[in-house]
Design an enzyme around this catalytic site. Structure first.
Site, short mmCIF file in Angstrom:
data_model
loop_
_atom_site.label_atom_id
_atom_site.label_comp_id
_atom_site.label_asym_id
_atom_site.label_seq_id
_atom_site.Cartn_x
_atom_site.Cartn_y
_atom_site.Cartn_z
N SER A 143 0.86 -1.19 0.00
CA SER A 143 0.00 0.00 0.00
C SER A 143 0.89 1.23 0.00
O SER A 143 2.07 1.16 0.38
CB SER A 143 -0.88 -0.01 1.27
OG SER A 143 -1.49 1.24 1.49
N TYR A 156 -2.76 -0.55 10.66
CA TYR A 156 -2.61 -0.80 9.24
C TYR A 156 -1.27 -0.31 8.72
O TYR A 156 -0.57 -1.02 8.00
CB TYR A 156 -3.75 -0.14 8.47
CG TYR A 156 -3.73 -0.43 6.99
CD1 TYR A 156 -4.14 -1.66 6.50
CD2 TYR A 156 -3.32 0.54 6.08
CE1 TYR A 156 -4.14 -1.93 5.13
CE2 TYR A 156 -3.31 0.28 4.71
CZ TYR A 156 -3.71 -0.96 4.24
OH TYR A 156 -3.69 -1.22 2.89
#
Length: 265
Positions: A143, A156
């Site tokens: 990501s 995250y």
């Protein structure tokens, strides 16, 4: 000739979102795909829509035995495994440190890291013998949160930074037999969920915020980005002829924020 003709591939988190887009593109490029996901219903839909190019395996990426079943299914079908794509993941829905109570923070960490980090590690372990035999490759989904803050909150972002370390270490350990790389997309509208321990298992990113509007507004290219827009880099890294020298690489394909704007979540 398609770019992935005769390739044998496993994709985790394959039944929706980015994983489904990868399966669609890989089968269109000639690959035989084992789609590994925890949702039998979504896998049944995928199988009905794609057909014989796909074999489905229901399982949990946090269990080594389930990862092994998926890899063995690929070998049983094609006699080999060329690429393992670790894609299953959870998001923390921007739960900051301050607003998370200690219990949900601890249990949410265990659940999210089990999928986002341990799931990749166990998948790589399960795939390793077959990939060594084929001199194949591993591709993980990371990501823009692997490099920047605000792509999530502590759980995250930390898990995706850990993913970068995993790519680099495995690329070092598994060379010269297996290439290990990753793709780092930015935000997109998908069915991405969060840890059940934080009460987020039934919430998707599309439900929680107007993600498509956010991406258009705050990313440099101001595109209405969809999962299929990100899959070309996966094809590149899986295609031996096009990425033979690539290992330990993370391709950042996120449309990061323009100066004075926030990066897309």
């Amino acid at each position: 000739m398609a770019r992935l003709d005769n390739a044998s591939v496993v994709v985790t988190g394959a039944a929706s979102g980015l994983g489904r887009a990868v399966v669609d593109r890989f089968t269109a490029e000639g690959a035989s795909v084992v789609a590994f996901d925890r949702s039998q219903e979504k896998l049944d839909t995928l199988k009905a829509e794609i057909g014989e190019s796909v074999v489905t395996v229901v399982g949990d990426v946090t269990r080594y035995e389930d990862n092994l079943r998926a890899c063995e299914a690929a070998v049983d079908r094609r006699g080999k495994l060329d690429t393992f794509i670790g894609n299953a993941g959870l998001w923390d829905f921007n739960r900051s440190l301050a607003e998370s109570d200690p219990q949900s923070l601890a249990s949410g960490f265990d659940e999210l890291f089990a999928v986002n980090v341990k799931g990749y590690l166990l998948g790589a372990k399960a795939a390793l013998p077959a990939l060594t035999a084929s001199r194949g490759s591993i591709v993980f989904t990371l990501s823009n949160a692997s490099f920047y803050p605000r792509g999530g909150c502590p759980l995250y972002v930390a898990s995706k930074h850990a993913g970068v370390g995993l790519v680099r270490q495995l690329a070092y350990e598994l060379a010269p037999d297996v290439r290990v790389n990753a793709v780092a997309p930015g935000g997109m509208a998908t069915d991405l969920r969060g840890p059940g321990a934080m009460g987020l298992a039934d919430t998707s990113i599309e439900d929680a915020l107007p993600i498509r509007d956010v991406i258009r507004t705050f990313s440099a290219l101001q595109l209405d980005i969809r999962p299929e827009d990100y899959v070309g880099s996966y094809v590149l890294l899986a295609a031996r002829e096009e990425s033979a020298t690539a290992t330990g690489t993370v391709i950042d394909i996120s449309s990061v924020g323009t100066p004075g704007r926030s990066a897309a979540p």
